[in-house]
Design an enzyme around this catalytic site. Structure first.
Site, PDB file in Angstrom:
ATOM      1  N   LYS A 143      37.208  72.850  55.063  1.00 42.17           N
ATOM      2  CA  LYS A 143      36.755  72.880  53.671  1.00 42.17           C
ATOM      3  C   LYS A 143      35.240  73.064  53.604  1.00 42.17           C
ATOM      4  CE  LYS A 143      37.312  69.942  49.521  1.00 42.17           C
ATOM      5  NZ  LYS A 143      37.857  68.625  49.084  1.00 42.17           N
ATOM      6  N   MET A 191      33.466  69.604  43.234  1.00 33.13           N
ATOM      7  CA  MET A 191      34.522  69.027  44.083  1.00 33.13           C
ATOM      8  C   MET A 191      35.324  67.926  43.395  1.00 33.13           C
ATOM      9  SD  MET A 191      32.854  68.883  47.886  1.00 33.13           S
ATOM     10  CE  MET A 191      31.958  67.367  47.598  1.00 33.13           C
ATOM     11  N   SER A 216      40.838  69.170  45.400  1.00 30.48           N
ATOM     12  CA  SER A 216      39.753  70.111  45.584  1.00 30.48           C
ATOM     13  C   SER A 216      39.851  70.900  46.889  1.00 30.48           C
ATOM     14  CB  SER A 216      38.409  69.360  45.543  1.00 30.48           C
ATOM     15  OG  SER A 216      38.303  68.409  46.595  1.00 30.48           O
ATOM     16  N   ILE A 237      39.304  62.091  47.419  1.00 30.68           N
ATOM     17  CA  ILE A 237      38.748  60.941  46.697  1.00 30.68           C
ATOM     18  C   ILE A 237      39.521  60.688  45.409  1.00 30.68           C
ATOM     19  CG2 ILE A 237      37.034  62.229  45.344  1.00 30.68           C
ATOM     20  CD1 ILE A 237      35.056  59.926  45.886  1.00 30.68           C
ATOM     21  N   ALA A 238      40.371  61.662  45.008  1.00 30.52           N
ATOM     22  CA  ALA A 238      41.205  61.477  43.815  1.00 30.52           C
ATOM     23  C   ALA A 238      42.527  62.221  43.949  1.00 30.52           C
ATOM     24  CB  ALA A 238      40.468  61.965  42.572  1.00 30.52           C
ATOM     25  N   GLY A 239      42.793  62.716  45.163  1.00 30.18           N
ATOM     26  CA  GLY A 239      44.005  63.491  45.397  1.00 30.18           C
ATOM     27  C   GLY A 239      43.731  64.832  46.030  1.00 30.18           C
ATOM     28  N   SER A 240      42.519  65.039  46.520  1.00 32.48           N
ATOM     29  CA  SER A 240      42.052  66.368  46.888  1.00 32.48           C
ATOM     30  C   SER A 240      42.660  66.958  48.155  1.00 32.48           C
ATOM     31  CB  SER A 240      40.527  66.374  47.008  1.00 32.48           C
ATOM     32  OG  SER A 240      39.941  66.145  45.750  1.00 32.48           O
TER      33      SER A 240
END
Length: 552
Positions: A143, A191, A216, A237-240
């Site tokens: 990434k 991101m 992301s 960090i939130a589902g990335s």
């Protein structure tokens, strides 16, 4: 050079000129012999996953290398000298640039560098008879924000783009294990949303180019779904990691934070990490490759050079058998949004499969205060009131994209004071303790639940990160795995006649999106979650589920 399904917003003339120069520099590196016909670019099929095989740009051997093996198998074939690292690097580099022309998944492509890396590995194996490590010769995609020596990274904002002088800790560990790096992949602006659109353009879902690849780590997921990578790394960090893996029908894993290396993961750090830490995780096409990724990293004992990490050893799929039957709690909805029909269908499919095995006891898992967790998390991601991102955009003339505006909306305002950030910490930690008690009250070992409220969304429609961000807020490890379920043609599947009334305005919106959208061909994945630091136990459970759910 790539498909223009839905262009991103334009910025200032100066920004657009600088952006165009960067894109032209990328395009100039792609030889004519690896360019797809302009007729195909202008008139692509809805599903582009078959194009690399049919386009004639890859040899039969390169098709075999990229389609028939996972990373674990390739490592074995290279170690036994049945394949060379050069042949493998060449095949995946070629396929990656084909994938990019169809999905917009890359930000950088360096085939020549990869071949040089591979040559040194082949020479080492030839002269010593030994590999340098368990990933010897395995191509590895990364990434964009992860620093890789000699290549560019950014935090999803144009003015933060820099050429890195050295690898971050996790990349260095993978390089030491023999990984061959050949490309970097697209991520969204800042991101921080679950759809990948940036100054590099929009990443498309290979199964249906009119749908999002997620975010992301959307570039990674699209590349892997196109078999332009065999093993890649994103961050979560939130589902990335989990969201794009689900949208693209591949595997993804979010470890508990502070298990895998974090040093240098994001250049300059991230303001959101004052409250919620990010972690790197693998995206791949097999369960055992997720296990390989974790094994390589934890066997390197990263905690010896980074004392912020937990000194955990990895047993993963080889963990000792757990007591039978495993108690699996199924969360059919989160109490806020009832998943769209294909997700419910996949959950019911999995329940029946697991019930047919003697290894599992299936029970209901009640959701816990999801609205509060998500509201807290959204505010916690932007303790600077989102002013930092606005300064970056103003400095370059980059436009604020619609989903960026959406994700910062609730937090816009003045920077929080240290005491206000402390209050967020205290709320978070109390919530984590309360949720741990709730988990215990449910008497389950693991939770099976959706990854998202539906299959892949249409572009710029990826709202409501509830099903992934909740687990970041409580910091529980989660893996997403593919199912044979796919979304059908528009209008062929409805909510159940006895479905409950909408649980919220968000739920009403999700039902409206289902009625109006076309999700044909979108894969459906499911998520399995374990308690914090029970990452090994999660993989032991996945090993048992592998047979019941017929996971590759």
């Amino acid at each position: 050079m790539t498909l223009g399904v839905k262009p991103v917003l334009k910025g200032s003339p100066g920004y657009e000129a600088r952006r165009a120069a960067v894109l032209e520099e990328f395009a100039a590196k792609v030889p004519d012999k690896l360019r797809l016909p302009i007729e195909l670019i202008n008139n692509p099929p809805k599903n582009v996953t078959g194009v690399p095989k049919d386009c004639g740009l890859l040899t039969p051997e390169e098709l075999t290398i990229t389609e028939d093996y996972d990373a674990t198998a390739l490592a074995g074939l290279i170690a036994s000298k049945k394949l060379t690292a050069v042949a493998v690097a060449t095949a995946f580099s070629k396929r990656a640039i084909i994938a990019h022309q169809l999905t917009g998944c890359l930000t950088e492509w360096f085939m020549d560098d990869a071949i040089e890396q591979a040559k040194h590995l082949d020479e080492h194996l030839q002269s010593t008879g030994k590999t340098v490590g368990p990933l010897h010769g395995v191509p590895f995609s990364v990434k964009e924000h992860l620093p890789l020596a000699g290549h560019y990274s950014s935090i999803g904002l144009y003015d933060t783009r820099v050429k890195d002088e050295k690898d971050c800790h996790i990349v260095a560990a993978l390089r030491d294990a023999g990984a061959v790096f050949y490309c970097k992949t697209n991520q969204p602006q800042a991101m921080m949303h679950l759809d990948t659109s940036s100054s590099w353009g929009r990443t498309l879902n290979p199964h249906n180019i009119h749908l999002s690849a997620g975010g992301s780590s959307g570039g990674e997921a699209a590349l892997l779904a196109m078999r332009g990578s065999v093993l890649g790394m994103g961050s979560d960090i939130a589902g990335s990691v989990r969201n794009p893996a689900a949208f693209c029908g591949i595997y993804g894993f979010k470890p508990t934070t502070c298990v895998v290396p974090r040093k240098g993961l994001i250049a300059g750090g991230a303001i959101a990490e004052l409250n919620i830490l990010t972690t790197a995780g693998p995206l791949c096409n097999s369960l055992r490759d997720m296990d390989l990724f974790m094994s390589v990293l934890l066997d390197s004992k990263p905690y010896l050079v980074d004392p912020t990490l937990v000194p955990m050893s990895w047993t993963g799929l080889k963990s000792l058998p757990q007591p039978k039957p495993l108690k699996i709690g199924v969360m059919m909805n989160d109490g806020v949004i009832v998943p769209q029909p294909p997700i419910t269908r996949a959950l019911n499919w999995a329940i029946e499969k697991l019930k047919a095995s003697n290894n599992f006891s299936i029970r209901t898992f009640e959701p816990y205060n999801v609205s509060k967790a998500i509201n807290n998390a959204i505010l916690a991601y932007w303790p600077d009131g989102s002013n930092g991102i606005k300064k970056h955009l103003a400095a370059s003339g980059e436009p604020m994209l619609p989903l960026t505006q959406l994700v910062i909306k609730a937090a816009e305002g003045p920077e929080l004071t240290p005491y206000q950030i402390l209050a967020q910490h205290l709320d978070r930690d109390q919530f984590r303790c309360d949720f741990a008690r709730h988990w215990e009250s449910q008497d389950v070992d693991f939770v099976l639940c959706p990854v998202f409220f539906g299959p892949a969304c249409e572009h710029e429609m990826v709202f409501y990160p509830n099903y992934t961000a909740f687990w970041n807020y409580v910091d529980y490890p989660g893996a997403v795995v593919p199912t044979p379920i796919k979304a059908g043609k528009k209008g062929t599947e409805k909510y159940a006649a006895d479905a409950p009334a909408p649980l919220s305005k968000d739920d009403e919106h999700v039902r409206q999106m289902w009625e109006e959208g076309d999700f044909e061909g979108a894969p459906v994945n499911l998520q399995i979650v374990a308690r914090k630091y029970h990452d090994n136990d999660l993989f032991a459970a996945l090993e048992k589920m592998q047979w019941a759910l017929e996971l590759p």
